[in-house]
Design a protein around this motif. Structure first.
Motif, mmCIF file in Angstrom:
data_model
loop_
_atom_site.group_PDB
_atom_site.id
_atom_site.type_symbol
_atom_site.label_atom_id
_atom_site.label_comp_id
_atom_site.label_asym_id
_atom_site.label_seq_id
_atom_site.Cartn_x
_atom_site.Cartn_y
_atom_site.Cartn_z
ATOM 1 N N GLU A 6 -4.351 -12.539 13.461
ATOM 2 C CA GLU A 6 -3.502 -12.954 14.567
ATOM 3 C C GLU A 6 -2.038 -12.681 14.253
ATOM 4 O O GLU A 6 -1.623 -12.734 13.091
ATOM 5 C CB GLU A 6 -3.667 -14.454 14.858
ATOM 6 C CG GLU A 6 -5.086 -14.886 15.201
ATOM 7 C CD GLU A 6 -5.806 -15.511 14.031
ATOM 8 O OE1 GLU A 6 -6.692 -16.358 14.262
ATOM 9 O OE2 GLU A 6 -5.479 -15.168 12.869
ATOM 10 N N SER A 21 -1.410 -11.650 19.601
ATOM 11 C CA SER A 21 -2.326 -10.532 19.444
ATOM 12 C C SER A 21 -3.334 -10.849 18.354
ATOM 13 O O SER A 21 -3.023 -11.555 17.394
ATOM 14 C CB SER A 21 -1.572 -9.252 19.071
ATOM 15 O OG SER A 21 -0.660 -8.875 20.074
ATOM 16 N N CYS A 22 -4.530 -10.316 18.492
ATOM 17 C CA CYS A 22 -5.574 -10.459 17.487
ATOM 18 C C CYS A 22 -6.234 -9.115 17.287
ATOM 19 O O CYS A 22 -6.871 -8.593 18.215
ATOM 20 C CB CYS A 22 -6.600 -11.504 17.925
ATOM 21 S SG CYS A 22 -8.062 -11.616 16.869
ATOM 22 N N LEU A 23 -6.074 -8.559 16.099
ATOM 23 C CA LEU A 23 -6.692 -7.289 15.747
ATOM 24 C C LEU A 23 -8.001 -7.559 15.021
ATOM 25 O O LEU A 23 -8.014 -8.255 14.005
ATOM 26 C CB LEU A 23 -5.752 -6.468 14.870
ATOM 27 C CG LEU A 23 -6.283 -5.135 14.353
ATOM 28 C CD1 LEU A 23 -6.576 -4.185 15.504
ATOM 29 C CD2 LEU A 23 -5.288 -4.510 13.383
ATOM 30 N N ARG A 71 -7.914 -7.833 26.943
ATOM 31 C CA ARG A 71 -8.389 -7.090 25.788
ATOM 32 C C ARG A 71 -8.156 -5.606 25.980
ATOM 33 O O ARG A 71 -8.160 -5.093 27.107
ATOM 34 C CB ARG A 71 -9.881 -7.366 25.526
ATOM 35 C CG ARG A 71 -10.821 -6.904 26.632
ATOM 36 C CD ARG A 71 -12.221 -7.511 26.444
ATOM 37 N NE ARG A 71 -12.837 -7.053 25.210
ATOM 38 C CZ ARG A 71 -13.797 -7.707 24.568
ATOM 39 N NH1 ARG A 71 -14.247 -8.871 25.051
ATOM 40 N NH2 ARG A 71 -14.310 -7.210 23.449
ATOM 41 N N LYS A 75 -8.041 -0.395 21.170
ATOM 42 C CA LYS A 75 -7.252 -0.880 20.044
ATOM 43 C C LYS A 75 -7.935 -2.011 19.287
ATOM 44 O O LYS A 75 -7.355 -2.538 18.334
ATOM 45 C CB LYS A 75 -5.883 -1.348 20.524
ATOM 46 C CG LYS A 75 -5.029 -0.251 21.122
ATOM 47 C CD LYS A 75 -3.675 -0.795 21.559
ATOM 48 C CE LYS A 75 -2.802 0.310 22.122
ATOM 49 N NZ LYS A 75 -1.482 -0.205 22.572
ATOM 50 N N ASN A 76 -9.135 -2.399 19.695
ATOM 51 C CA ASN A 76 -9.847 -3.529 19.081
ATOM 52 C C ASN A 76 -8.972 -4.779 19.040
ATOM 53 O O ASN A 76 -8.941 -5.509 18.040
ATOM 54 C CB ASN A 76 -10.327 -3.178 17.673
ATOM 55 C CG ASN A 76 -11.593 -2.340 17.666
ATOM 56 O OD1 ASN A 76 -12.009 -1.799 18.682
ATOM 57 N ND2 ASN A 76 -12.222 -2.226 16.505
ATOM 58 N N THR A 77 -8.276 -5.032 20.126
ATOM 59 C CA THR A 77 -7.295 -6.109 20.163
ATOM 60 C C THR A 77 -7.491 -6.984 21.396
ATOM 61 O O THR A 77 -7.747 -6.480 22.494
ATOM 62 C CB THR A 77 -5.870 -5.543 20.165
ATOM 63 O OG1 THR A 77 -5.673 -4.769 18.971
ATOM 64 C CG2 THR A 77 -4.839 -6.650 20.197
ATOM 65 N N TYR A 79 -5.455 -10.189 23.492
ATOM 66 C CA TYR A 79 -4.125 -10.743 23.662
ATOM 67 C C TYR A 79 -4.192 -12.087 24.379
ATOM 68 O O TYR A 79 -5.110 -12.362 25.145
ATOM 69 C CB TYR A 79 -3.250 -9.810 24.492
ATOM 70 C CG TYR A 79 -3.116 -8.416 23.940
ATOM 71 C CD1 TYR A 79 -2.172 -8.126 22.962
ATOM 72 C CD2 TYR A 79 -3.924 -7.384 24.395
ATOM 73 C CE1 TYR A 79 -2.039 -6.848 22.451
ATOM 74 C CE2 TYR A 79 -3.805 -6.102 23.895
ATOM 75 C CZ TYR A 79 -2.856 -5.839 22.919
ATOM 76 O OH TYR A 79 -2.729 -4.566 22.417
ATOM 77 N N CYS A 95 -7.882 -16.929 16.753
ATOM 78 C CA CYS A 95 -8.704 -15.934 17.414
ATOM 79 C C CYS A 95 -10.138 -16.069 16.925
ATOM 80 O O CYS A 95 -10.375 -16.365 15.753
ATOM 81 C CB CYS A 95 -8.156 -14.542 17.108
ATOM 82 S SG CYS A 95 -9.058 -13.170 17.838
#
Length: 118
Positions: A6, A21-23, A71, A75-77, A79, A95
């Motif tokens: 996060e 954001s969460c990757l 989402r 980007k595999n993210t 928000y 996340c």
């Protein structure tokens, strides 16, 4: 290994905005439902918002109309856009990869702190 990182937390004034954001890595991201949770001091962890692989969304009553989860599968993210922030939004935000038919486990990030104060 599944990892969630996060970012975007910080100090903001009441009425202000932040975007978290969460990757994610280690999962086939587009197949998973994702969620944002938060835990305030002395409180239990609670669901803030979640989003399915089909982009259906769900929000806690306390944040409806103010927060938006989204989402970006490329980007595999995931928000969390937070607007009109209130002091009661102060918490550590986490996340999560939600359990699925293919994997009954849940996965969590380490959290990012959001503080809403003058």
């Amino acid at each position: 290994q599944v990892q969630l990182v996060e970012s975007g937390g910080g100090l903001v004034q009441p009425g202000g905005s932040l975007r978290l954001s969460c990757l994610a890595s280690g999962i086939i991201f587009r197949f998973n439902a994702m969620g944002w949770y938060r835990q305030a001091p002395g409180k239990e962890r609670e669901l803030v918002a979640d989003i399915t692989s089909g982009r259906s969304t769900n929000y806690a009553d306390s944040v409806k109309g103010r927060f938006t989860i989204s989402r970006d599968n490329a980007k595999n993210t995931v928000y969390l856009q937070m607007n009109s922030l209130k002091p009661e939004d102060t918490a550590v935000y986490y996340c999560s990869v939600k359990p699925s038919v293919g994997d009954s486990r849940a996965y969590w990030g380490k959290g990012t702190l959001v503080t809403v104060s003058p």
